[in-house]
Write a protein that holds these residues in place. Structure first.
Motif, short mmCIF file in Angstrom:
data_model
loop_
_atom_site.label_atom_id
_atom_site.label_comp_id
_atom_site.label_asym_id
_atom_site.label_seq_id
_atom_site.Cartn_x
_atom_site.Cartn_y
_atom_site.Cartn_z
N GLY A 173 32.75 -22.15 -10.79
CA GLY A 173 32.51 -20.71 -10.73
C GLY A 173 31.83 -20.25 -9.45
O GLY A 173 31.53 -19.07 -9.32
N HIS A 174 31.59 -21.15 -8.53
CA HIS A 174 30.88 -20.83 -7.29
C HIS A 174 31.76 -21.16 -6.09
O HIS A 174 32.44 -22.18 -6.08
N ARG A 175 31.71 -20.31 -5.08
CA ARG A 175 32.46 -20.57 -3.85
C ARG A 175 31.77 -21.68 -3.06
O ARG A 175 30.54 -21.71 -2.96
N GLU A 176 32.58 -22.57 -2.50
CA GLU A 176 32.04 -23.72 -1.77
C GLU A 176 31.12 -23.30 -0.63
O GLU A 176 30.04 -23.87 -0.46
N GLN A 177 31.50 -22.28 0.13
CA GLN A 177 30.67 -21.87 1.26
C GLN A 177 29.33 -21.31 0.78
O GLN A 177 28.31 -21.48 1.45
N ALA A 227 5.11 -24.07 -1.07
CA ALA A 227 5.70 -23.20 -2.09
C ALA A 227 4.86 -21.95 -2.31
O ALA A 227 3.72 -22.04 -2.75
N THR A 228 5.42 -20.82 -1.96
CA THR A 228 4.76 -19.54 -2.21
C THR A 228 5.54 -18.71 -3.20
O THR A 228 5.06 -17.71 -3.69
N GLU A 229 6.77 -19.12 -3.47
CA GLU A 229 7.63 -18.46 -4.45
C GLU A 229 8.63 -19.50 -4.95
O GLU A 229 8.78 -20.56 -4.35
N PRO A 230 9.31 -19.21 -6.03
CA PRO A 230 10.27 -20.18 -6.56
C PRO A 230 11.35 -20.55 -5.54
O PRO A 230 11.83 -19.70 -4.79
N ALA A 231 11.72 -21.82 -5.52
CA ALA A 231 12.75 -22.28 -4.59
C ALA A 231 14.14 -21.81 -5.02
O ALA A 231 14.98 -21.52 -4.19
N LEU A 232 14.35 -21.74 -6.32
CA LEU A 232 15.66 -21.34 -6.84
C LEU A 232 15.64 -19.84 -7.10
O LEU A 232 14.91 -19.36 -7.96
N ARG A 233 16.45 -19.11 -6.35
CA ARG A 233 16.40 -17.65 -6.40
C ARG A 233 17.65 -17.01 -6.98
O ARG A 233 17.69 -15.80 -7.15
N SER A 234 18.68 -17.80 -7.24
CA SER A 234 19.94 -17.25 -7.76
C SER A 234 20.67 -18.31 -8.57
O SER A 234 20.30 -19.50 -8.52
N THR A 235 21.69 -17.88 -9.27
CA THR A 235 22.49 -18.87 -10.02
C THR A 235 23.21 -19.81 -9.06
O THR A 235 23.43 -20.97 -9.39
N ALA A 288 23.08 -23.90 -9.10
CA ALA A 288 24.26 -24.75 -9.02
C ALA A 288 24.16 -25.72 -7.84
O ALA A 288 24.48 -26.91 -7.97
N ALA A 289 23.72 -25.20 -6.69
CA ALA A 289 23.56 -26.06 -5.51
C ALA A 289 22.52 -27.14 -5.77
O ALA A 289 22.72 -28.31 -5.40
N TYR A 290 21.43 -26.77 -6.41
CA TYR A 290 20.39 -27.74 -6.77
C TYR A 290 20.98 -28.83 -7.67
O TYR A 290 20.79 -30.02 -7.43
N ALA A 291 21.70 -28.40 -8.70
CA ALA A 291 22.28 -29.38 -9.63
C ALA A 291 23.25 -30.31 -8.93
O ALA A 291 23.24 -31.52 -9.17
N ALA A 292 24.07 -29.76 -8.07
CA ALA A 292 25.08 -30.58 -7.39
C ALA A 292 24.47 -31.57 -6.41
O ALA A 292 24.96 -32.69 -6.27
N THR A 293 23.39 -31.17 -5.75
CA THR A 293 22.83 -32.04 -4.71
C THR A 293 21.65 -32.88 -5.19
O THR A 293 21.48 -34.01 -4.73
N VAL A 326 17.82 -22.11 -14.72
CA VAL A 326 17.89 -23.58 -14.76
C VAL A 326 18.11 -24.05 -16.19
O VAL A 326 18.93 -24.95 -16.45
N ILE A 327 17.40 -23.43 -17.13
CA ILE A 327 17.59 -23.77 -18.55
C ILE A 327 19.03 -23.53 -18.96
O ILE A 327 19.66 -24.38 -19.61
N ALA A 328 19.58 -22.37 -18.60
CA ALA A 328 20.95 -22.04 -18.97
C ALA A 328 21.94 -23.05 -18.37
O ALA A 328 22.88 -23.49 -19.05
N PHE A 329 21.72 -23.43 -17.12
CA PHE A 329 22.61 -24.39 -16.47
C PHE A 329 22.51 -25.75 -17.18
O PHE A 329 23.53 -26.38 -17.49
N GLY A 330 21.29 -26.19 -17.46
CA GLY A 330 21.09 -27.45 -18.17
C GLY A 330 21.73 -27.45 -19.55
O GLY A 330 22.33 -28.44 -19.97
N ARG A 331 21.63 -26.33 -20.24
CA ARG A 331 22.26 -26.23 -21.56
C ARG A 331 23.78 -26.28 -21.44
O ARG A 331 24.45 -26.85 -22.30
N GLY A 332 24.32 -25.68 -20.39
CA GLY A 332 25.75 -25.76 -20.16
C GLY A 332 26.21 -27.19 -19.95
O GLY A 332 27.24 -27.61 -20.47
N LEU A 333 25.44 -27.94 -19.19
CA LEU A 333 25.75 -29.37 -18.99
C LEU A 333 25.62 -30.14 -20.30
O LEU A 333 26.47 -30.96 -20.64
#
Length: 137
Positions: free
Chosen positions: A18-22, A39-47, A51-56, A117-124
């Motif tokens: 569901g995500h474009r490679e670029q 860390a001054t704010e969350p590293a993960l800012r978008s879906t 996804a990039a976090y999970a893949a890498t 992150v919870i939603a992505f983990g539940r999807g997996l």
């Protein structure tokens, strides 16, 4: 080399579709830069970040946790846990690793603060053969 279980690899590939490679490549670079700064704010800012976090990061986390748990299992061959608590569990790499080593796990709990992150983990987890992963709380 420790690889992701086939069912997890397939689920991850499916969720990445569901995500474009670029966008994933750009997000991965941005995440790397964010991890190198205080860390001054969350590293993960978008879906896409999730996804990039999970893949890498998830394959490396899974491999590291599997290696550590393999050593623990070897040093305590009679240890057969039935529950697992993973605090800061992200997308769930540790529960996948633990249920691979200890198929007798009946209940796993993942504590994670980021709803995306919870939603992505539940999807997996929905693709897991092991019931404890599928029904993780």
């Amino acid at each position: 080399m420790i690889s992701l279980p086939a069912e997890l690899r397939h689920a991850l590939d499916t969720m990445m579709s569901g995500h474009r490679e670029q966008d994933l490549v750009r997000s991965t670079g941005e995440l790397t830069a964010r991890y190198r700064r205080p860390a001054t704010e969350p590293a993960l800012r978008s879906t896409t970040d999730v996804a990039a976090y999970a893949a890498t990061r998830m394959p490396a986390t899974y491999a590291a946790v599997t290696a550590a748990l393999t050593q623990a299992a070897a040093s305590m061959p009679d240890y057969q846990p039935t529950t697992q608590l993973d605090v800061g569990g992200g997308t769930g790499a540790a529960i996948w690793a633990a249920t691979t080593l200890w198929p007798g796990l009946r209940q796993v709990t993942v504590v994670e603060r980021d709803p995306a992150v919870i939603a992505f983990g539940r999807g997996l987890a929905a693709a897991a053969h092991h019931a404890a992963v599928r029904h993780a709380t």
